[in-house]
Design a protein around this motif. Structure first.
Motif, PDB file in Angstrom:
ATOM      1  N   ARG A  20     -17.309  13.493 -63.638  1.00 13.40           N
ATOM      2  CA  ARG A  20     -16.047  12.920 -63.160  1.00 13.40           C
ATOM      3  C   ARG A  20     -14.864  13.734 -63.658  1.00 13.40           C
ATOM      4  O   ARG A  20     -13.911  13.985 -62.914  1.00 13.40           O
ATOM      5  N   SER A  21     -14.901  14.146 -64.926  1.00 12.83           N
ATOM      6  CA  SER A  21     -13.806  14.929 -65.494  1.00 12.83           C
ATOM      7  C   SER A  21     -13.664  16.273 -64.804  1.00 12.83           C
ATOM      8  O   SER A  21     -12.552  16.737 -64.534  1.00 12.83           O
ATOM      9  N   LYS A  24     -12.168  15.690 -61.419  1.00 13.83           N
ATOM     10  CA  LYS A  24     -10.742  15.396 -61.551  1.00 13.83           C
ATOM     11  C   LYS A  24      -9.936  16.679 -61.684  1.00 13.83           C
ATOM     12  O   LYS A  24      -8.875  16.821 -61.055  1.00 13.83           O
ATOM     13  N   ASN A 241      -7.332  11.798 -56.939  1.00 12.38           N
ATOM     14  CA  ASN A 241      -7.439  13.104 -57.597  1.00 12.38           C
ATOM     15  C   ASN A 241      -7.226  14.254 -56.624  1.00 12.38           C
ATOM     16  O   ASN A 241      -6.599  15.256 -56.967  1.00 12.38           O
TER      17      ASN A 241
END
Length: 270
Positions: A20-21, A24, A241
């Motif tokens: 996820r990071s 993003k 994002n």
């Protein structure tokens, strides 16, 4: 009262959170790049397809139909919105894609539901509230996965949904259920209860706020004492994002529903 978020049964939460990071960062970099592109090409628009077949064929016994559903006021979108679409297609290669604009939603409901449902739908004057109602109806009719136009997966969709799953809802950090991601089999009785509550809200003008009239507030009211399957949003599907309000509403003078409902009644007053 808000509840403390947990992993909601996610098998590899650390890996998913790392992915996820990364997503993003990629999404925000692409958004910055898009500002440059749209500065030099302000009229650049790309088209979302109304239908798109799966990239991969995969047989499954899943109760959730292998279709991603989305809607928007237009199919002519900016680069960030289109990149968001492409990313989701890559994260769900075994799913078909269906997209409807405002006029398509109207035709779909008129053709597939009774006059009472259609008349109730036509009382809604704000597009976001119409989309709230439509997503319930299209999932009840055909099943599949609904995602908002700015939502993106953070884990492959076929790994999120198990073969036996009949429904899945998203919990946000407050502990409440959101409606920007909904997965369901057709004919889901829980969705039917939400549909009936939305109809009641519209026909009795129970609120002047989209959130409570047709949006997440309805899910949280109906599911208050029910044990429905959920996943935490950080490990499932995030928003904003790849794109943002500017890129989403660049061609809509009324702006986001939060602004529009301050000027226009959500429900038409006869």
């Amino acid at each position: 009262m808000a509840t403390k978020p947990n992993n909601y049964g996610v098998r590899y939460p650390t890996i998913v959170f790392f992915l996820r990071s990364v997503i993003k960062v990629i999404g925000n970099l692409s958004k910055l790049f898009s500002y440059v592109i749209h500065f030099f090409a302000p009229r650049l628009r790309l088209y979302l397809p109304s239908t798109s077949l799966p990239f991969l064929s995969k047989t499954s016994n899943s109760g959730v139909s292998k279709i991603i559903w989305q809607t928007n006021f237009t199919g002519r979108v900016t680069l960030p919105v289109y990149l968001n679409y492409l990313f989701n297609r890559c994260m769900a290669p075994s799913f078909a894609y269906r997209f409807m604009v405002t006029e398509d939603r109207d035709r779909f409901i008129k053709s597939n539901f009774d006059q009472t449902i259609y008349d109730t739908y036509t009382k809604i004057q704000i597009g976001a509230a119409q989309a709230d109602f439509w997503r319930l109806l299209v999932l009840y009719k055909y099943g599949g996965v609904y995602m908002d136009i700015d939502a993106h997966l953070v884990w492959p969709l076929s790994w999120i949904l198990k073969d036996a799953d009949k429904e899945l809802y998203l919990k946000i950090k407050t502990g409440e259920i959101s409606n920007y991601f909904i997965a369901s089999a057709p004919g889901n009785p829980n969705l039917l209860d939400v549909i009936n509550q939305v109809c009641h809200n519209i026909n009795h003008s129970t609120s002047t706020n989209v959130y409570d009239l047709t949006g997440p507030g309805v899910f949280n009211k109906v599911f208050k004492d029910r044990d429905v399957p959920t996943r935490y949003y950080l490990y499932t599907c995030n928003q904003g994002n790849f794109t943002n309000e500017y890129f989403q509403y660049i061609d809509k003078l009324q702006g986001k529903w939060t602004k529009e409902q301050q000027k226009v009644d959500v429900i038409r007053r006869d």
